[in-house]
Design a protein around this motif. Structure first.
Motif, PDB file in Angstrom:
ATOM      1  N   ILE A   1      -3.101  -0.974  -5.692  1.00  0.00           N
ATOM      2  CA  ILE A   1      -4.259  -0.089  -5.737  1.00  0.00           C
ATOM      3  C   ILE A   1      -4.378   0.496  -7.137  1.00  0.00           C
ATOM      4  CG2 ILE A   1      -4.065   0.486  -3.285  1.00  0.00           C
ATOM      5  CD1 ILE A   1      -2.837   3.140  -4.096  1.00  0.00           C
ATOM      6  N   ASP A   2      -5.578   0.956  -7.452  1.00  0.00           N
ATOM      7  CA  ASP A   2      -5.831   1.522  -8.771  1.00  0.00           C
ATOM      8  C   ASP A   2      -6.064   3.031  -8.731  1.00  0.00           C
ATOM      9  OD1 ASP A   2      -5.648  -0.932 -10.140  1.00  0.00           O
ATOM     10  OD2 ASP A   2      -7.700  -1.444  -9.527  1.00  0.00           O
ATOM     11  N   ASP A   3      -5.819   3.654  -7.579  1.00  0.00           N
ATOM     12  CA  ASP A   3      -5.973   5.099  -7.443  1.00  0.00           C
ATOM     13  C   ASP A   3      -4.720   5.780  -8.003  1.00  0.00           C
ATOM     14  OD1 ASP A   3      -6.433   7.700  -6.775  1.00  0.00           O
ATOM     15  OD2 ASP A   3      -6.943   7.315  -4.675  1.00  0.00           O
TER      16      ASP A   3
ATOM     17  N   THR B   1       0.844  -1.192   0.000  1.00  0.00           N
ATOM     18  CA  THR B   1       0.000   0.000   0.000  1.00  0.00           C
ATOM     19  C   THR B   1       0.872   1.232   0.000  1.00  0.00           C
ATOM     20  OG1 THR B   1      -0.110  -0.009   2.409  1.00  0.00           O
ATOM     21  CG2 THR B   1      -1.861  -1.155   1.230  1.00  0.00           C
TER      22      THR B   1
ATOM     23  N   ASN C   1      -0.018   8.087   2.189  1.00  0.00           N
ATOM     24  CA  ASN C   1      -0.234   9.463   1.755  1.00  0.00           C
ATOM     25  C   ASN C   1       0.813  10.387   2.377  1.00  0.00           C
ATOM     26  OD1 ASN C   1      -2.501   9.049   0.136  1.00  0.00           O
ATOM     27  ND2 ASN C   1      -3.848   8.996   1.915  1.00  0.00           N
TER      28      ASN C   1
ATOM     29  N   ALA D   1      -4.163   8.883  -8.834  1.00  0.00           N
ATOM     30  CA  ALA D   1      -3.822  10.157  -8.200  1.00  0.00           C
ATOM     31  C   ALA D   1      -2.993   9.932  -6.943  1.00  0.00           C
ATOM     32  CB  ALA D   1      -5.097  10.931  -7.867  1.00  0.00           C
ATOM     33  N   GLN D   2      -3.345   8.918  -6.158  1.00  0.00           N
ATOM     34  CA  GLN D   2      -2.594   8.611  -4.951  1.00  0.00           C
ATOM     35  C   GLN D   2      -1.183   8.124  -5.286  1.00  0.00           C
ATOM     36  OE1 GLN D   2      -4.619   5.989  -2.244  1.00  0.00           O
ATOM     37  NE2 GLN D   2      -2.778   5.612  -1.022  1.00  0.00           N
TER      38      GLN D   2
ATOM     39  N   LYS E   1      -3.605   3.619 -16.949  1.00  0.00           N
ATOM     40  CA  LYS E   1      -4.059   2.519 -16.108  1.00  0.00           C
ATOM     41  C   LYS E   1      -2.906   1.558 -15.851  1.00  0.00           C
ATOM     42  CE  LYS E   1      -8.720   2.725 -18.130  1.00  0.00           C
ATOM     43  NZ  LYS E   1      -9.760   1.959 -18.871  1.00  0.00           N
TER      44      LYS E   1
ATOM     45  N   LEU F   1      -3.543  11.718 -15.753  1.00  0.00           N
ATOM     46  CA  LEU F   1      -4.885  11.406 -15.246  1.00  0.00           C
ATOM     47  C   LEU F   1      -5.949  11.609 -16.328  1.00  0.00           C
ATOM     48  CD1 LEU F   1      -4.699  12.829 -11.619  1.00  0.00           C
ATOM     49  CD2 LEU F   1      -4.644  10.442 -12.342  1.00  0.00           C
TER      50      LEU F   1
END
Length: 306
Positions: free
Chosen positions: A217-219, A3, A6, A221-222, A289, A284
């Protein structure tokens, strides 16, 4: 599962504001170029070049004022090599006696000035330089796009190309807006800015690719935020030390490289901004992807032994 944690700075959360700022800077730059045009130097426009030698180092502003008061226009004065050797550029047609005329004017008041050379830079040479320099810039941008597409993925190449075009337009637009002379040294600075901005972009892109492959994860932006924060110390250290050198050149480097230093200074600031909020943030809306970087698993076909 891996993970991503942030960090304190949410770069992607402010990307819309950054896009607005970029759009405003681009609009002002394009309008300045279209309305004001570039104040092209003698290298591009053609004119008269005069080199003189003083007995002692002169005040360049005084030399410029003497010539302008005598009716010469678009006078550019700078030291050439030693502080006693002065290079004078006049954007006007060449006259066989212009060298002696300039020397006589500068000799007034007891100053000892010696004429070294007086020559003409033709408009044909200026046109050739302008065409070749423009073609060189286009080739540089094309090679960059191919390189990034092969090393990463075509969406990265689009982001990098738009970022470099963004930087070039804003730097050139600043010269048009403030009517600063644009000569070959400034063009060299613009090409150097392309290389600097690309290097910074590649560092961030490499970390983005690595984090996408390592995370689950697929976020996006994060992931982008994590990648930019991980490379932020390197970006600020490189930009900061470079800016210190350029500030020294702007204030202490002399008139000969003054415009070069200004172009580089603007380019470093805009390039650092664009490597975060243009080249990275544009991934973005381009809908990058995980599947773009991680190929699907190959099907394994088991063969029965006889």
């Amino acid at each position: 599962m891996t993970t991503l944690v942030n960090r304190q700075i949410d770069f992607m959360g402010r990307r819309k504001l950054a896009f607005v700022a970029s759009a405003i800077m681009l609009l002002v730059s394009v309008l300045a170029i279209a309305i004001n045009g570039l104040n092209l130097g003698l290298d591009f426009t053609g004119g008269t070049l005069i080199e003189v030698r003083y007995a002692s180092a002169p005040a360049l502003e005084t030399v410029r004022q003497v010539l302008e008061s005598a009716g010469f226009r678009d006078v550019s004065v700078q030291t050439f090599g030693a502080s006693t050797e002065v290079l004078i550029r006049l954007q006007q047609a060449f006259d066989a006696g212009v060298g002696a005329q300039v020397t006589d004017l500068l000799n007034q008041g007891g100053t000892q000035v010696e004429l070294i050379r007086a020559e003409f830079v033709g408009a044909q040479v200026g046109d050739q330089l302008r065409d070749q320099s423009g073609m060189g810039m286009l080739i540089a941008l094309g090679v960059v796009m191919v390189y990034v597409a092969l090393r990463f993925q075509y969406k990265f190449a689009i982001g990098a190309l738009l970022s470099l075009v963004h930087d070039v337009i804003i730097v050139v637009g600043a010269f048009a807006l403030f009517d600063i002379e644009f000569d070959l040294t400034v063009l060299a600075a613009v090409l150097a800015v392309i290389g600097y901005s690309l290097n910074d972009t590649i560092v961030i892109y490499d970390r983005i690719r690595e984090n996408i492959r390592r995370s689950r994860i697929d976020d996006m932006a994060q992931i982008f935020n994590e990648s930019i924060n991980q490379t932020l110390s390197r970006t600020l250290a490189t930009s900061g030390t470079t800016l210190l050198v350029l500030l020294a050149l702007v204030f202490l480097g002399g008139e000969m490289i003054h415009n070069f230093a200004i172009a580089m200074l603007l380019g470093i600031i805009i390039g650092t901004f664009s490597s975060i909020y243009v080249s990275s943030a544009l991934l973005l809306p381009l809908k990058l992807k995980r599947a773009d970087l991680i190929p699907p698993p190959k099907e394994e076909h088991e063969e029965e032994l006889p």
